[in-house]
Design a protein around this motif. Structure first.
Motif, PDB file in Angstrom:
ATOM      1  N   VAL A 241      -2.825   2.440  -2.466  1.00  0.00           N
ATOM      2  CA  VAL A 241      -3.894   2.100  -1.529  1.00  0.00           C
ATOM      3  C   VAL A 241      -4.538   0.777  -1.927  1.00  0.00           C
TER       4      VAL A 241
ATOM      5  N   GLY B  65      -1.493   2.522   1.862  1.00  0.00           N
ATOM      6  CA  GLY B  65      -2.782   2.805   2.498  1.00  0.00           C
ATOM      7  C   GLY B  65      -3.683   1.586   2.429  1.00  0.00           C
TER       8      GLY B  65
ATOM      9  N   TYR C 109      -2.188   5.683   5.329  1.00  0.00           N
ATOM     10  CA  TYR C 109      -3.448   6.229   4.799  1.00  0.00           C
ATOM     11  C   TYR C 109      -4.542   5.198   5.024  1.00  0.00           C
TER      12      TYR C 109
END
Ligand code: DGJ
Length: 735
Positions: free
Chosen positions: A352, A401, A469
């Motif tokens: 992420v 993400g 995400y």
């Protein structure tokens, strides 16, 4: 609209597998005669509750399903009273400030299998003002959801000064009540505390942030009924308000031992102005009744959340690495691909990219002073674009993400400069700003703002083709209380309409991109609430990633929210927030009891550390269904002991994971008392293995042996524990 199946007979017991809520019709209205264990005593409960000796001479319980301010209290030997504890108060178009409901219809509505749904259609006796009240019993979870829809055809708007979703008075439910709630703020979320409610006393909980609704207090409460609060024993009422905005919950122990509970959205600038013909849906309140203490109440809420509420409640969560603490704003493409290498090496499944990838030119987001609102790729910083990074992640077997903060802008952004009127602000008053001396909240009551943000976020998602995400952050409270979109008469609606607007925005994104998993973040754990968790799959537990303190934070959060929702990341030592050092094993074991992740740059890890993590991640993957989807038993509380212990038991009770954390332990004090395990089958034998081992075993000769569930639960499991920062994780497998 749910179809009507039949009219409701009186009395009617709305049941879950183990509880019942008994309704009875009295004159023109329905009342609650009983809430508790399922008992088949509906008729008796009615008599017992309705008996005039139970009705209080000068302040009787308000047992109607939706008590309204100004309603008749009924007859007391020829004297009439007036309800002053309404869950709703309205000023009608003609200036009158009371409501007298009558029930036009009470019916059973069609719903999904395993859910029973009762509806009361209420209307004011003299004015065209209506409420539709729902009670939805989710049988297997022992949870009831309730909410109200309001509308009217009066000649001018109706002003709602109280608009609670829930307002029940429970008579005959106990004479002693202890109230537990969790409070907190940045870096110290979900601090647990409780107090006995003396007769006559009322406790008000609430959050006035407007955005960070789980600060001050979390919108959830537990109340013991007729006994002190206990983890495993006694009866407990637990409830949570599903509302990611400002809210209030109050709990009162009346003179006559009625438990009065009110819960709803708070409209802090004044009465909500409801126009004729508009339907206002108030937030859901979710409640349960446990005969197994607080633990039973938590497990019921968790079961409900996973099975009936969270968007991807049954899907096991990926192990991820988030870039924030490893790089903050300071990264290049190389930094990110290096982090991806490390993520893959650790056994992670998702990488992420946190704050700092967006904004351009003077508004490029390289610190927190600018850029929010400009959801455009920063090509100067990351020239190859998002699609390249998705490809790089995928090439390493990872998903990708991205961080957004869609509700916010900086005054220094293209968006805010072009549309200063899109900011929540008051006319003719200076604008207050927050983080980075320029952060402001966008006016989500305005559909044009929502459209603009939707288009930008949607375009980023589409450009990447394969984003998996989104971390949805929100780092400001309402600092101003006005809207340039709402007209003068509707200014006070901003608190409620903002929240409805922001939910509409995320719902729209979910529909457009159903594959994306959302993390709720709000300066850490300030969006831990079932309102936001109807759209977000998990929340970031806290910006405080210090493992010692995370034991408390996660303990408090998991009182109401299941472990699959609580994002918990291994970070570096010394910790960035507390500067405390702690061993990797301890940091890892603490993250193990939530949704495991990392938040560091793996290049700073030694080969030995990477080996430990890789093995432990493998164990987590093997056990994550049990942790994320299993029943939680809290065994030893960190609040009262020098160590904490909890365990997760799989749905079939054949697998269990036990985590023990040494807290502020005195040296040389010997080993803790054996752990009395819970939730196992007494007559099955469970083989015990210690996992995530760093040095010596904590169970010595018991390692690898099998024991009866009954012995482990009654006699307990002996173990050793060093000083603080020592920890152990055990895997139990039924034979
Ligand atoms: C606050 C969050 O809690 C952090 O995890 C991080 O995402 C920062 N915001 C980024 O600005």
């Amino acid at each position: 609209m749910n179809e009507k199946l039949s009219s409701l007979p009186s009395p009617y017991a709305l049941t879950t597998d183990n509880t019942e809520l008994v309704f009875v019709k009295k004159d023109a209205l329905w009342r609650v005669a009983h809430y508790g264990e399922r008992s088949n005593v509906a008729a008796d409960a009615v008599l017992l509750t309705e008996c005039r000796y139970n009705a209080e001479s000068f302040g009787r319980a308000t047992l109607e399903t939706y008590p309204s301010f100004g309603a008749d209290y009924g007859d007391n030997d020829g004297q009439m009273g007036m309800c002053k504890y309404g869950a709703i108060q309205a000023q009608h178009a003609d200036g009158n400030t009371t409501i007298q409901w009558r029930c036009a219809d009470a019916w059973l509505a069609a719903d999904e299998e395993g859910v029973e749904h009762v509806v009361f259609d209420l209307e004011d006796t003299t004015r065209p003002f209506r409420a539709r009240q729902h009670f939805r019993a989710v049988k297997a979870a022992d949870v009831i959801e309730t909410w109200v829809e309001l509308e009217h055809d009066e000649p001018a708007p109706v002003r709602l000064s109280i608009m609670d979703s829930f307002g029940l008075d429970f008579a005959n439910i106990g004479t002693e009540f202890e109230v537990l709630s969790v409070c907190g703020q940045w870096a110290c979320e979900a601090v647990q505390d409780s107090t006995r409610l003396a007769r006559g006393q009322r406790i008000d909980l609430g959050s006035r942030s407007g955005v960070r609704d789980a600060w001050e207090n979390n919108p959830a409460v537990m109340v013991s009924l007729g006994c002190p609060l206990d983890e495993d024993r006694g009866t407990v009422f637990a409830g949570a308000l599903a509302w990611p905005g400002a809210w209030e919950i109050s709990v009162q122990h009346t003179l006559h031992h009625t438990l009065r509970v009110r819960a709803g959205a708070a409209n802090l600038s004044g009465a909500y102005v409801l126009d004729a013909g508009k339907r206002l849906t108030l937030p859901k309140f979710i409640f349960t009744y446990s005969t197994q203490g607080m633990g039973g109440a938590s497990r019921a809420l968790h079961r409900w959340a996973r099975g009936w509420h969270l968007p991807h409640g049954k899907v096991v969560r990926d192990v991820l690495l988030n870039s924030w603490e490893g790089a903050y704003f300071d990264f290049t493409e190389k930094t990110l691909t290096d982090m991806m290498d490390g993520t893959a090496k650790l056994g992670g499944e998702l990488f992420v990219i946190d704050d700092g990838w967006f904004g351009r030119g003077a508004h490029a987001r390289n610190d927190d002073t600018c850029g929010l609102g400009d959801w455009i790729w920063n090509e100067e910083k990351l020239p190859k674009g998002l699609a390249y990074l998705v490809k790089e992640a995928n090439a390493r077997g990872l998903k990708l993400g991205l961080w957004f903060e869609p509700e916010m802008a900086n005054t220094a952004s293209d968006l805010a400069e072009a549309h200063p009127d899109w900011i929540i602000r008051e006319k003719n008053r200076p604008l207050r700003v927050g983080r980075g001396k320029s952060q402001v909240v966008l006016d989500m009551s305005n559909p044009a703002v929502r459209d603009a943000i939707f288009d930008q976020v949607d375009a980023v998602i589409r450009s990447a083709n394969g984003l998996s995400y989104i971390k949805w952050d929100a780092n400001a409270d309402f600092m101003n209380a006005g809207s340039t979109y709402l007209d003068a008469d509707h200014q006070a609606n901003i608190w409620f309409d903002y929240t409805v607007g922001v939910m509409e925005l995320i719902a729209r994104l979910r529909v457009a991109h159903p594959e994306i998993v959302y993390q709720a973040c709000s300066s850490g754990g300030a969006h831990a609430d079932y309102g936001w968790l109807a759209y977000a799959d998990e929340f970031w537990g806290s910006d405080n990633s210090c493992a010692q303190q995370r034991v408390f934070i996660q303990w408090g959060e998991e009182l109401f929210y299941p472990a699959c929702c609580v994002a918990s990341h291994v970070t570096v030592s010394p910790n960035h927030q507390t500067h405390r050092t702690s061993p990797l094993k301890f940091r890892f074991d603490v993250a193990f009891s939530g949704r495991l992740g990392f938040e560091l740059h793996p290049k700073g890890m030694t080969e030995e550390e990477i080996r430990f993590c890789t093995d432990a991640v493998e164990s987590y993957k093997r056990l994550r269904t049990t942790i994320q989807q299993g029943d939680l038993y809290r065994l030893v509380s960190p609040y009262k002991n020098d160590h904490a212990a909890l365990m997760f038991v799989s749905a079939d009770r054949r697998k269990a994971v036990v985590c023990v954390y040494g807290m502020a332990r005195l040296a040389m004090q010997g080993n803790p008392a054996p752990l009395h395990l819970r939730g196992l089958y007494p007559n099955l034998r469970y083989r015990i293995t210690e996992i995530n081992k760093a040095a010596e075993s904590h169970i010595g000769p018991l390692e690898g042996k099998a024991f009866g569930g009954d012995a482990l639960m009654t006699q307990g499991l002996p173990f050793t524990l060093g000083n603080e920062d020592d920890s152990l994780v055990l895997e139990l497998t039924a034979e």
